[in-house]
Scaffold this motif. Structure first.
Motif, short mmCIF file in Angstrom:
data_model
loop_
_atom_site.label_atom_id
_atom_site.label_comp_id
_atom_site.label_asym_id
_atom_site.label_seq_id
_atom_site.Cartn_x
_atom_site.Cartn_y
_atom_site.Cartn_z
N ASP A 77 0.81 -1.22 0.00
CA ASP A 77 0.00 0.00 0.00
C ASP A 77 0.84 1.27 0.00
N ARG A 195 -1.29 0.31 -8.59
CA ARG A 195 -1.94 1.05 -7.50
C ARG A 195 -2.36 2.42 -8.01
N VAL A 198 -6.34 7.03 -4.55
CA VAL A 198 -7.63 6.80 -3.93
C VAL A 198 -8.03 7.98 -3.07
N THR A 199 -9.31 8.22 -3.00
CA THR A 199 -9.83 9.29 -2.16
C THR A 199 -10.51 8.67 -0.95
N ALA A 200 -10.09 9.04 0.24
CA ALA A 200 -10.68 8.49 1.45
C ALA A 200 -12.05 9.10 1.67
N ALA A 340 -7.66 1.68 -0.48
CA ALA A 340 -6.51 2.35 0.11
C ALA A 340 -5.69 1.41 0.99
N VAL A 437 -13.98 3.77 -5.09
CA VAL A 437 -12.98 4.18 -4.11
C VAL A 437 -13.38 3.53 -2.79
N THR A 439 -12.50 2.76 1.31
CA THR A 439 -11.79 3.29 2.46
C THR A 439 -11.90 2.32 3.61
#
Length: 441
Positions: A77, A195, A198-200, A340, A437, A439
């Motif tokens: 990650d 990878r 990404v948006t949390a 993520a 996305v 989280t």
């Protein structure tokens, strides 16, 4: 002919090119996976170590694997899938050669520990990369194809290793190191970083504590699934610890055990390609429950086996359970892993196998010694029933979590899945999954 062509298209058609590079790497790597298959024999017969010393070395391999999956998941990650895979494969190749050349027990032990760490560090990165590049709708058959390659390579490796060992045990280590390097070369030349950014985003029903470890520990749905896999693994891994002992007590030779256990690989190679179509559209919780029951029944019947054909029948039965379990497990892990933290989720799931690898022979030996052979195998059947019921109870919560994660959003930018020129990159982008996305909780 049209039917065969249609079956082939349904089974292998339309998958991203990057998947096939990873698949080829898996097959090549497994074709040379000699070391672990013959390590116990090498340590006791070639090197003259005692059974307890050999057990210590193999245990250190497992301990290293537990550390490797944890570190590998974090690096996957934070650092990226590709560099983690390359580092793990190159490190594993080097440690295979070092282990083959090591002579003192301490050097062999350290070599096994480090080899386990490097070899298992690749698992989270590989799993995350597969999820990155294969669309949701194709993951069941993609993981089935990869599982098929693993077993085809392993079955061939067992045969090839027997011939190689007649010449030199060092040759086993060298060939295994070579195939590992070839896999690294394929990744280096053909596979780019997968990878994506990404948006949390907050996910309903999933708390968001700071830190990846806290996130995973707070995810009760995922941890429950990992616990069920641990139960299944404790049963399944008895086939490499207690089954050969039970067959020996029945007066059967190690060669006979090898022939019987080979039925596992043969059935998977022949039948695994048909499993995705068999279970497609069915409730995954029901499939996993059935798999647990069938696997438990197969191992439970071992309590009554005393001839070659009966042992062979039990192997065929629990292999069917294994074939149902593997692709459903893989797709669920993919959907329960927030994007993520995908590598770390893969690492924690892999850790359940490492823990089972260390605990299964110890628990199996204790039960067998104090309660008897029948109690061990009937106990495996009982665990299968418990796991099946637990899958039915926990299944709806898992599916709700998967739906929530799929509905969080869309990737910020398309994922690049190859280092090839523009036309090939465009093709890869077109076939890359439109994952939401995701989280952590």
């Amino acid at each position: 002919m049209r039917t065969v062509r249609g079956w082939f298209q349904d089974t292998a058609g339309g998958l991203p090119r990057t998947f096939w590079y990873l698949w080829a790497g898996t097959l090549i790597n497994r074709l040379g996976s000699f070391v672990l298959v013959f390590l116990a024999i090498y340590l006791t017969q070639e090197r003259g170590f005692s059974a307890s010393q050999a057990g210590l070395v193999i245990g250190l391999w497992g301990a290293g694997g537990a550390v490797g999956t944890t570190i590998g998941g974090t690096l996957t990650d934070r650092w990226g899938r590709r560099p983690t895979l390359l580092t793990a494969h190159i490190g594993a190749a080097g440690m295979m050669v070092a282990l083959g050349l090591a002579r003192p027990l301490w050097a062999v032990a350290v070599g096994a520990l480090l080899l386990g760490a490097f070899a298992e560090a690749a698992r989270p990165a590989f799993g995350a990369m597969m999820v990155d590049v294969v669309p949701d709708k194709d993951r069941l058959r993609a993981f089935s194809l990869n599982y098929w390659a693993i077993n085809l390579g392993f079955a061939c490796a067992a045969v090839l290793a027997g011939f190689a060992a007649q010449g030199s045990y060092l040759l086993l280590f060298l060939v295994n190191a070579t195939t590992t390097l070839v896999t690294a070369l394929i990744i280096f030349a053909k596979v780019g970083e997968t990878r994506g950014p990404v948006t949390a985003l907050p996910v309903k029903g999933m708390p968001a504590p700071a830190g990846a470890l806290r996130t995973i520990l707070a995810d009760r749905v995922f941890l429950g699934f990992v616990a069920l896999n641990l139960l299944a693994a404790l049963v399944f891994l008895q086939h490499i610890s207690m089954l050969p002992i039970a067959m020996g007590d029945s007066g059967l030779s190690p060669a006979t055990y090898g022939s019987v256990i080979a039925l596992n690989g043969v059935l998977i190679v022949v039948g695994q390609l048909f499993v995705p179509r068999l279970i497609k559209g069915r409730s995954r919780s029901h499939v996993l429950a059935l798999a647990a029951l069938v696997m438990g029944a197969g191992f439970g019947l071992t309590a009554f086996a005393d001839t070659v054909w009966l042992y062979g029948l039990t192997v065929l039965i629990w292999t069917v359970g294994e074939m149902l379990n593997s692709p459903s497990n893989a797709t669920l892990i993919a959907e329960l892993s927030p994007a993520a933290l995908r590598g770390r989720y893969q690492g924690v799931f892999s850790l359940s196998w490492q823990l089972a690898g260390a605990a299964a022979p110890i628990l199996g030996g204790l039960v067998r010694e104090h309660a008897g052979n029948s109690a061990l195998w009937l106990g495996c059947a009982g665990i299968g029933v418990v796991a099946a019921v637990a899958h039915l109870i926990s299944g709806p919560a898992r599916e709700r979590r998967a739906v929530v994660l799929r509905g969080v959003g869309t990737p910020v930018a398309p994922v690049t899945v190859t280092t090839s020129p523009a036309p090939e990159a465009a093709e890869a982008a077109a076939t890359a999954p439109a994952d939401p996305v995701r989280t952590g909780s």
